[in-house]
Design a protein around this motif. Structure first.
Motif, short mmCIF file in Angstrom:
data_model
loop_
_atom_site.label_atom_id
_atom_site.label_comp_id
_atom_site.label_asym_id
_atom_site.label_seq_id
_atom_site.Cartn_x
_atom_site.Cartn_y
_atom_site.Cartn_z
N PRO A 62 0.81 -1.23 0.00
CA PRO A 62 0.00 0.00 0.00
C PRO A 62 0.84 1.28 0.00
CG PRO A 62 -0.95 -1.60 1.51
CD PRO A 62 0.38 -2.16 1.05
N ALA A 63 1.94 1.29 0.75
CA ALA A 63 2.78 2.49 0.80
C ALA A 63 3.40 2.79 -0.56
CB ALA A 63 3.88 2.33 1.86
N THR A 64 3.77 1.76 -1.29
CA THR A 64 4.34 1.96 -2.62
C THR A 64 3.27 2.45 -3.59
OG1 THR A 64 6.00 0.25 -2.20
CG2 THR A 64 5.63 0.86 -4.50
N ARG A 65 2.08 1.87 -3.53
CA ARG A 65 0.98 2.34 -4.38
C ARG A 65 0.69 3.82 -4.12
NH1 ARG A 65 -1.36 -2.49 -2.88
NH2 ARG A 65 -3.00 -1.51 -1.64
N GLU A 66 0.66 4.19 -2.85
CA GLU A 66 0.38 5.58 -2.48
C GLU A 66 1.49 6.51 -2.99
OE1 GLU A 66 -1.56 8.85 -1.03
OE2 GLU A 66 -2.33 6.82 -1.22
N THR A 67 2.73 6.09 -2.85
CA THR A 67 3.85 6.90 -3.32
C THR A 67 3.77 7.11 -4.83
OG1 THR A 67 5.25 6.18 -1.50
CG2 THR A 67 6.38 6.99 -3.45
#
Length: 190
Positions: free
Chosen positions: A99-104
């Motif tokens: 999720p953190a990578t998708r958000e970034t």
């Protein structure tokens, strides 16, 4: 003179980094390199950058430190690449799952899913020993499980382009450009 101008390819300006996401074997590196060349922008590869920073292969990192450690480094590298360059970014097959990578990627670029079906992926990865996640007793079964688990997450990407076994790399680039051109905030045709 008008005929000559009509024959020239359109000039395009990339406004955001395009992060190519998808399964191993989907063509993120091959299509990404060709797309970057066509747009005259840098080609970036998160796996290559991770290997360079660690002075180890992805397989060695997985073997020594495990997947969670690798995924943390992957997010750091993708964040840095999105902040420092505007170009085409090939991400590892598991990167977009975090999720953190998708958000970034959503904040600093745009995600484009290279959507290849399972048989096409298998035909491309079956004879390669460079895929740490497929180093199992049943690599096709493992690929199938990964595909089934990951496809719903890849479907969250901003854009997608369906791959086809009959497409050459340049055909895929044409389809990717057509998808990107639907987003003038990402790719402006001048």
């Amino acid at each position: 003179m008008a005929d000559t101008e009509a024959a020239l390819p359109p000039h395009r300006r990339l406004h955001k980094t395009v992060a190519l996401v998808g399964m191993m074997g989907a063509g993120k590196t091959a299509v990404g390199r060709a797309l970057a060349a066509r747009l005259d922008v840098p080609f970036l590869d998160s796996d290559t950058e991770i290997e360079r920073a660690a002075n180890m292969t992805i397989k060695e990192i997985f073997d020594r430190d495990g997947e969670p450690f690798f995924r943390e480094r992957e997010l750091e590298v993708i964040s840095r690449l999105l902040e420092t360059e505007r170009g085409i970014l090939s991400t590892g097959g598991g990167a977009f799952l975090a999720p953190a990578t998708r958000e970034t990627i959503a904040q600093k670029g745009v995600a484009l899913w290279l959507d290849a079906d399972l048989e096409l992926l298998w035909s491309r990865v079956r004879h390669r020993d460079t895929r740490p996640l497929l180093q199992t007793a049943d690599p096709k079964g493992t690929l199938t499980a990964l595909y089934e688990a990951r496809t719903p997450v890849y479907a969250l990407a901003d854009l997608s382009v369906k791959g086809d076994a009959g497409y050459a790399i340049e055909d895929m680039v044409d389809h990717v450009l057509a998808a990107l051109e639907t987003r003038p905030d990402v790719l402006e045709v001048l």
